[in-house]
Design a protein around this motif. Structure first.
Motif, PDB file in Angstrom:
ATOM      1  N   THR A  94       8.689 -10.591 -15.099  1.00 59.06           N
ATOM      2  CA  THR A  94       8.301 -10.692 -13.690  1.00 59.06           C
ATOM      3  C   THR A  94       7.765 -12.079 -13.354  1.00 59.06           C
ATOM      4  O   THR A  94       8.126 -12.667 -12.328  1.00 59.06           O
ATOM      5  N   TYR A  95       6.906 -12.616 -14.217  1.00 58.80           N
ATOM      6  CA  TYR A  95       6.372 -13.961 -13.966  1.00 58.80           C
ATOM      7  C   TYR A  95       7.471 -15.027 -14.038  1.00 58.80           C
ATOM      8  O   TYR A  95       7.428 -16.024 -13.306  1.00 58.80           O
ATOM      9  N   TYR A  96       8.439 -14.815 -14.912  1.00 60.70           N
ATOM     10  CA  TYR A  96       9.562 -15.759 -14.976  1.00 60.70           C
ATOM     11  C   TYR A  96      10.350 -15.706 -13.668  1.00 60.70           C
ATOM     12  O   TYR A  96      10.742 -16.740 -13.113  1.00 60.70           O
ATOM     13  N   TRP A  97      10.585 -14.506 -13.155  1.00 61.10           N
ATOM     14  CA  TRP A  97      11.294 -14.327 -11.889  1.00 61.10           C
ATOM     15  C   TRP A  97      10.530 -14.998 -10.754  1.00 61.10           C
ATOM     16  O   TRP A  97      11.098 -15.691  -9.911  1.00 61.10           O
ATOM     17  N   ILE A  98       9.210 -14.811 -10.745  1.00 63.96           N
ATOM     18  CA  ILE A  98       8.377 -15.438  -9.716  1.00 63.96           C
ATOM     19  C   ILE A  98       8.482 -16.955  -9.782  1.00 63.96           C
ATOM     20  O   ILE A  98       8.549 -17.642  -8.762  1.00 63.96           O
ATOM     21  N   SER A  99       8.518 -17.512 -11.000  1.00 65.00           N
ATOM     22  CA  SER A  99       8.561 -18.971 -11.175  1.00 65.00           C
ATOM     23  C   SER A  99       9.845 -19.583 -10.635  1.00 65.00           C
ATOM     24  O   SER A  99       9.886 -20.791 -10.362  1.00 65.00           O
ATOM     25  N   SER A 156       0.830  -1.208   0.000  1.00 68.64           N
ATOM     26  CA  SER A 156       0.000   0.000   0.000  1.00 68.64           C
ATOM     27  C   SER A 156       0.861   1.253   0.000  1.00 68.64           C
ATOM     28  O   SER A 156       0.572   2.232  -0.701  1.00 68.64           O
ATOM     29  N   LEU A 157       1.946   1.230   0.776  1.00 65.23           N
ATOM     30  CA  LEU A 157       2.861   2.368   0.809  1.00 65.23           C
ATOM     31  C   LEU A 157       3.530   2.553  -0.543  1.00 65.23           C
ATOM     32  O   LEU A 157       3.718   3.681  -1.013  1.00 65.23           O
ATOM     33  N   LEU A 158       3.871   1.448  -1.185  1.00 64.54           N
ATOM     34  CA  LEU A 158       4.479   1.506  -2.514  1.00 64.54           C
ATOM     35  C   LEU A 158       3.533   2.169  -3.510  1.00 64.54           C
ATOM     36  O   LEU A 158       3.955   2.973  -4.347  1.00 64.54           O
ATOM     37  N   LYS A 159       2.235   1.840  -3.407  1.00 64.85           N
ATOM     38  CA  LYS A 159       1.258   2.444  -4.299  1.00 64.85           C
ATOM     39  C   LYS A 159       1.178   3.957  -4.095  1.00 64.85           C
ATOM     40  O   LYS A 159       1.058   4.730  -5.053  1.00 64.85           O
ATOM     41  N   ILE A 160       1.246   4.378  -2.840  1.00 64.31           N
ATOM     42  CA  ILE A 160       1.188   5.808  -2.542  1.00 64.31           C
ATOM     43  C   ILE A 160       2.388   6.533  -3.148  1.00 64.31           C
ATOM     44  O   ILE A 160       2.260   7.572  -3.797  1.00 64.31           O
ATOM     45  N   ILE A 161       3.567   5.960  -2.957  1.00 63.61           N
ATOM     46  CA  ILE A 161       4.797   6.603  -3.416  1.00 63.61           C
ATOM     47  C   ILE A 161       4.879   6.643  -4.935  1.00 63.61           C
ATOM     48  O   ILE A 161       5.293   7.647  -5.533  1.00 63.61           O
ATOM     49  N   GLY A 216       4.109  -5.314 -21.223  1.00 66.16           N
ATOM     50  CA  GLY A 216       4.021  -6.737 -21.525  1.00 66.16           C
ATOM     51  C   GLY A 216       5.334  -7.457 -21.288  1.00 66.16           C
ATOM     52  O   GLY A 216       5.375  -8.516 -20.646  1.00 66.16           O
ATOM     53  N   ILE A 217       6.412  -6.884 -21.800  1.00 70.02           N
ATOM     54  CA  ILE A 217       7.738  -7.491 -21.620  1.00 70.02           C
ATOM     55  C   ILE A 217       8.123  -7.516 -20.147  1.00 70.02           C
ATOM     56  O   ILE A 217       8.659  -8.510 -19.634  1.00 70.02           O
ATOM     57  N   ALA A 218       7.831  -6.424 -19.444  1.00 71.65           N
ATOM     58  CA  ALA A 218       8.142  -6.355 -18.012  1.00 71.65           C
ATOM     59  C   ALA A 218       7.359  -7.411 -17.230  1.00 71.65           C
ATOM     60  O   ALA A 218       7.890  -8.037 -16.303  1.00 71.65           O
ATOM     61  N   THR A 219       6.098  -7.639 -17.611  1.00 78.75           N
ATOM     62  CA  THR A 219       5.272  -8.622 -16.917  1.00 78.75           C
ATOM     63  C   THR A 219       5.755 -10.042 -17.183  1.00 78.75           C
ATOM     64  O   THR A 219       5.793 -10.882 -16.270  1.00 78.75           O
ATOM     65  N   ILE A 220       6.133 -10.326 -18.423  1.00 77.72           N
ATOM     66  CA  ILE A 220       6.674 -11.647 -18.769  1.00 77.72           C
ATOM     67  C   ILE A 220       7.920 -11.927 -17.937  1.00 77.72           C
ATOM     68  O   ILE A 220       8.081 -13.016 -17.364  1.00 77.72           O
ATOM     69  N   ALA A 277       7.045  -9.846  -6.856  1.00 77.56           N
ATOM     70  CA  ALA A 277       5.647  -9.678  -6.458  1.00 77.56           C
ATOM     71  C   ALA A 277       5.319  -8.191  -6.317  1.00 77.56           C
ATOM     72  O   ALA A 277       4.244  -7.730  -6.729  1.00 77.56           O
ATOM     73  N   LEU A 278       6.246  -7.431  -5.757  1.00 78.63           N
ATOM     74  CA  LEU A 278       6.057  -5.981  -5.626  1.00 78.63           C
ATOM     75  C   LEU A 278       6.104  -5.303  -6.990  1.00 78.63           C
ATOM     76  O   LEU A 278       5.361  -4.359  -7.266  1.00 78.63           O
ATOM     77  N   LEU A 279       6.984  -5.778  -7.867  1.00 75.88           N
ATOM     78  CA  LEU A 279       7.077  -5.225  -9.219  1.00 75.88           C
ATOM     79  C   LEU A 279       5.774  -5.448  -9.979  1.00 75.88           C
ATOM     80  O   LEU A 279       5.309  -4.569 -10.717  1.00 75.88           O
ATOM     81  N   LEU A 280       5.169  -6.599  -9.778  1.00 74.87           N
ATOM     82  CA  LEU A 280       3.895  -6.902 -10.432  1.00 74.87           C
ATOM     83  C   LEU A 280       2.813  -5.926  -9.984  1.00 74.87           C
ATOM     84  O   LEU A 280       1.989  -5.489 -10.796  1.00 74.87           O
TER      85      LEU A 280
END
Length: 446
Positions: free
Chosen positions: A324-329, A291-296, A318-322, A340-343
């Motif tokens: 991010t999901y690879y990193w999560i995996s 929530s704090l991240l969203k505010i900032i 799109g590229i950033a999300t792809i 997760a925060l980047l997402l």
């Protein structure tokens, strides 16, 4: 226009109050645990979420059409009342009959989906049209930025307090101070965050009733039935318009992909944090940090959404999300919280972009209906990915021992599905966009 001047606009002020109270659910930090403590199983929990999404799919677009014909305020008020009822049901349900519990939660999920569908698009259309009537619709991205900050600020409080309400040791001290017997388990505490949410629901009702809308008088000799038929015709006509307007259609397709994929993952974020060795004690602090991240970063999100050309923006996100999901995996211990925060940031930015461009292209007479189509596509996607993930997880878990499952190794292995799912659909939609754009420009570079 200054923040103070923006907040002096009644509908904008009550829109912010409605959004921040409507989604202030004290049980969100312990969502899955709450269901289990009431006596439901994980399979029932998954089934109820699919029913929730299905309800929204059925009710989403017709509710938007009714908002455009009968009045947005009526639907926002009805949504807040239904919300109060569905939360009230689980606040009082006895826990000695498993069949009764499941039935009550089934009705709860249906009513919750209905409440979401009723509010979806109506509150936003009401607020946006207020700005449009004043000739200040260009302020809408700023209103969305303010909304992000307000709801995130409320979210910090709700997340920390909600998690604390479910902590046996913390609540033991509160109970002792009040002269009550100390709780022995979370089952002794499970109704407390529900009661707190019930109180906040009354604030949502107040803010909904305080909104203002010009009265929609029925034309002479036109009955409520005729108006209902007109609403359904508006739904059909809007659907045809969306399909015939590539600018809007691709905005909705990309929105649904980004939103429903991320929502599915974030619904399970507590299990993800547990799997990457984050202590349960810190779940509430992570939620508050988000929530704090969203505010900032709300201002940066708005600037990106407004300044970048649509095609460039979608490609970058799109590229950033792809990635991010690879990193999560990869399931990195502790450091896995970073993607997760980047997402969160990506989806926050996408939502501002989508709302800005969609409202800009949509006419006032069917704005709520079009915004309801946005919710419809999201929930179709959310229901579909929920079923697909449940089936995929069942297949994956069969390859692991009971001990490995207890260590969440099977869960981490299943996370690669998000990478493949998002990548495949993003490429497919982008390929369709490419060929459509070659025939006629869908989005220009402005």
């Amino acid at each position: 226009m200054t923040l103070r001047e923006i907040l002096k606009i009644d509908n904008i002020r009550y829109f912010l109050m409605f959004r921040s109270s409507y989604f202030a659910r004290f049980y969100y930090p312990v969502f899955t645990l709450l269901y289990l403590d009431y006596g439901l199983t994980l399979s029932q929990f998954a089934m109820l979420n699919v029913i929730w999404a299905a309800t929204i799919v059925v009710a989403e677009v017709p509710s938007g059409a009714f908002a455009d014909t009968l009045g947005r305020k009526k639907l926002v008020i009805l949504s807040s009342i239904v919300m109060f009822v569905e939360i009230g049901m689980i606040a009082v349900v006895p826990t000695d009959d498993p069949n009764l519990i499941f039935f009550v939660f089934l009705i709860n999920r249906i009513l919750s989906g209905l409440a979401m569908a009723l509010a979806s698009g109506a509150d936003e259309a009401l607020a946006y049209d207020t700005l449009k009537e004043r000739g200040e619709e260009e302020l809408w991205p700023r209103v969305l930025q303010i909304q992000l900050r307000v709801t995130s600020s409320v979210g910090i409080f709700v997340t920390l307090v909600g998690a604390a309400m479910y902590d046996v040791n913390f609540m033991a001290g509160i109970f002792h101070t009040l002269g009550l017997s100390a709780p022995e388990s979370t089952k002794d505490l499970m109704r407390i965050p529900v009661y707190a949410t019930l109180f906040v629901a009354m604030i949502a009702i107040y803010s909904a009733m305080s909104m203002k809308e010009k009265k929609k008088a029925l034309p002479d000799n036109q009955t409520t039935l005729a108006t209902t038929i007109e609403s359904l015709k508006l739904t059909t006509n809007t659907a045809k318009w969306v399909l015939a307007t590539p600018y809007v259609l691709f905005i909705l397709l990309y929105y649904s992909l980004f939103e429903h994929t991320s929502r599915m993952f974030l619904t399970m974020n507590s299990q993800y944090y547990l799997a990457i060795n984050i202590p349960i004690l810190y779940f509430g602090f992570i939620g508050a940090g988000i929530s704090l991240l969203k505010i900032i970063l709300a201002g940066q999100s708005r600037r990106l959404a407004e300044s970048m050309a649509p095609k460039t923006f979608i490609a970058v996100m799109g590229i950033a999300t792809i990635a991010t999901y690879y990193w999560i995996s990869l399931g990195w211990s502790i450091y896995g919280v970073i993607p997760a925060l980047l997402l969160i940031f990506i989806i926050m930015t996408m939502n501002i972009f989508i709302s800005y461009h969609l409202n800009k292209k949509t006419k006032s007479h069917n704005r709520a209906t079009v915004l309801s189509f946005k919710g419809l596509l999201f929930n179709l996607g959310y229901g579909s990915i929920g079923i697909l993930y449940a089936y995929y997880y069942k297949l994956v878990s069969q390859n692991y021992t009971t001990q490995e499952i207890e260590q969440n190794i099977d869960f981490l292995a299943s996370l690669s599905s998000f990478f493949y799912y998002f990548t495949l659909l993003f490429i497919s939609i982008s390929a369709l966009f490419y060929f459509k754009n070659r025939k006629a420009v869908v989005w220009d570079d402005t």
